[in-house]
Design a protein around this motif. Structure first.
Motif, PDB file in Angstrom:
ATOM      1  N   ARG A  54      -1.685  -5.408   8.285  1.00 26.08           N
ATOM      2  CA  ARG A  54      -1.072  -4.089   8.497  1.00 26.08           C
ATOM      3  C   ARG A  54      -2.054  -2.965   8.774  1.00 26.08           C
ATOM      4  O   ARG A  54      -1.656  -1.920   9.307  1.00 26.08           O
ATOM      5  N   HIS A  76     -11.130   1.459   8.463  1.00 29.39           N
ATOM      6  CA  HIS A  76      -9.993   2.363   8.659  1.00 29.39           C
ATOM      7  C   HIS A  76      -9.893   3.250   7.422  1.00 29.39           C
ATOM      8  O   HIS A  76     -10.182   2.795   6.309  1.00 29.39           O
ATOM      9  N   THR A  77      -9.471   4.489   7.597  1.00 31.60           N
ATOM     10  CA  THR A  77      -9.305   5.413   6.481  1.00 31.60           C
ATOM     11  C   THR A  77      -7.878   5.945   6.441  1.00 31.60           C
ATOM     12  O   THR A  77      -7.345   6.410   7.456  1.00 31.60           O
ATOM     13  N   TYR A  78      -7.272   5.849   5.268  1.00 31.73           N
ATOM     14  CA  TYR A  78      -5.962   6.454   5.022  1.00 31.73           C
ATOM     15  C   TYR A  78      -6.187   7.825   4.391  1.00 31.73           C
ATOM     16  O   TYR A  78      -6.809   7.932   3.325  1.00 31.73           O
ATOM     17  N   LEU A  79      -5.667   8.869   5.031  1.00 31.24           N
ATOM     18  CA  LEU A  79      -5.791  10.216   4.515  1.00 31.24           C
ATOM     19  C   LEU A  79      -4.746  10.471   3.431  1.00 31.24           C
ATOM     20  O   LEU A  79      -3.898   9.615   3.150  1.00 31.24           O
ATOM     21  N   ALA A  81      -1.997  12.067   3.071  1.00 32.05           N
ATOM     22  CA  ALA A  81      -0.557  11.980   3.335  1.00 32.05           C
ATOM     23  C   ALA A  81      -0.137  10.636   3.924  1.00 32.05           C
ATOM     24  O   ALA A  81       1.066  10.409   4.129  1.00 32.05           O
ATOM     25  N   ASP A  82      -1.065   9.737   4.179  1.00 33.23           N
ATOM     26  CA  ASP A  82      -0.751   8.466   4.823  1.00 33.23           C
ATOM     27  C   ASP A  82      -0.232   7.450   3.814  1.00 33.23           C
ATOM     28  O   ASP A  82      -0.816   7.288   2.734  1.00 33.23           O
ATOM     29  N   PRO A  83       0.846   6.724   4.144  1.00 34.96           N
ATOM     30  CA  PRO A  83       1.294   5.645   3.256  1.00 34.96           C
ATOM     31  C   PRO A  83       0.298   4.491   3.277  1.00 34.96           C
ATOM     32  O   PRO A  83      -0.237   4.135   4.331  1.00 34.96           O
ATOM     33  N   LEU A  84       0.033   3.915   2.111  1.00 33.81           N
ATOM     34  CA  LEU A  84      -0.894   2.794   2.016  1.00 33.81           C
ATOM     35  C   LEU A  84      -0.196   1.494   2.393  1.00 33.81           C
ATOM     36  O   LEU A  84       1.033   1.390   2.330  1.00 33.81           O
ATOM     37  N   THR A  90      -0.924   1.829  -3.856  1.00 34.23           N
ATOM     38  CA  THR A  90      -0.404   3.131  -4.282  1.00 34.23           C
ATOM     39  C   THR A  90      -0.376   3.216  -5.797  1.00 34.23           C
ATOM     40  O   THR A  90      -0.774   4.233  -6.397  1.00 34.23           O
ATOM     41  N   THR A 110      -7.759   9.875  -0.857  1.00 31.97           N
ATOM     42  CA  THR A 110      -7.958   9.085   0.357  1.00 31.97           C
ATOM     43  C   THR A 110      -8.284   7.635  -0.004  1.00 31.97           C
ATOM     44  O   THR A 110      -8.658   7.320  -1.134  1.00 31.97           O
TER      45      THR A 110
END
Length: 206
Positions: A54, A76-79, A81-84, A90, A110
């Motif tokens: 994913r 890749h970086t999830y900021l 507000a980004d869903p994990l 989470t 993050t």
């Protein structure tokens, strides 16, 4: 991207529970410390599969001397507000934020992801000092899934180093002055299966 050749069932630990934090702390020099909790992440097999399938992994390139070379891992970086990519991550971030709030004073927001596809992938010596970690104490919490890999730490300017082997579902938290006064690396190895790490950080820590 399909599931890679990693036999997760050999490493799964049904007792892992990312709502319970009881890490062991090792004090380092200059106000730095490292917390370690083995088999912490809830459902590491499912998290491994979700990260492979994913995450929109990308390859980076960087200048080195007179040429541009591939960075030896995918990222890749999830900021904030980004869903994990999996609920266990989470849950892990929430548990980390609650546990460390008295020391850190803010939540982890993050999630930076690294994909070490085999033993040739690595990360060189560095500290997370692009943001606030350059001047202030902070924390970086690392969750590892997949084949075990060594995380090395050494004090800036010389001194005794330490090595931590991060296994499937393990947690390592680097805190205090660790990003300013110590460096860390994941060295190349002769043989390794795939391993991924998720690095939870507060706002503006890189």
């Amino acid at each position: 991207m399909g599931l890679v050749d990693f036999q997760t069932s050999l490493f799964a630990d049904d007792t892992a529970d990312s709502t319970v934090l009881s890490p062991e702390r090792q004090r380092l020099s200059h106000g730095a410390w490292v917390d370690v909790q083995r088999n912490w992440l809830c459902d590491p097999d499912a998290v491994f599969s979700a990260l492979v399938d994913r995450v929109p992994w990308r390859a980076e390139r960087r200048e080195m001397y007179d040429s541009v070379v591939d960075v030896p891992r995918l990222v890749h970086t999830y900021l904030a507000a980004d869903p994990l990519p999996h609920p266990a991550l989470t849950q892990a971030r929430t548990a980390l934020s609650e546990h460390y709030l008295p020391e850190l004073g803010e939540p982890f927001v993050t999630a930076g992801c690294c994909y070490y596809r085999d033993g040739r992938d690595s990360v060189a010596w560095h500290g997370d000092t692009i943001g606030r970690g350059r001047t202030a104490d902070t924390m970086v919490a690392i969750v590892s899934v997949g084949d075990p890999r060594r995380l090395l730490l050494r004090p800036r300017g010389g001194g005794a180093s330490i090595a931590l082997t991060m296994g499937h579902g393990d947690l390592v938290v680097m805190g205090g002055s660790c990003q300013r006064t110590w460096e860390h690396a994941v060295p190349k190895v002769a043989h390794s299966g795939p391993r991924m790490s998720v690095q939870f950080r507060p706002l503006n820590v890189f």
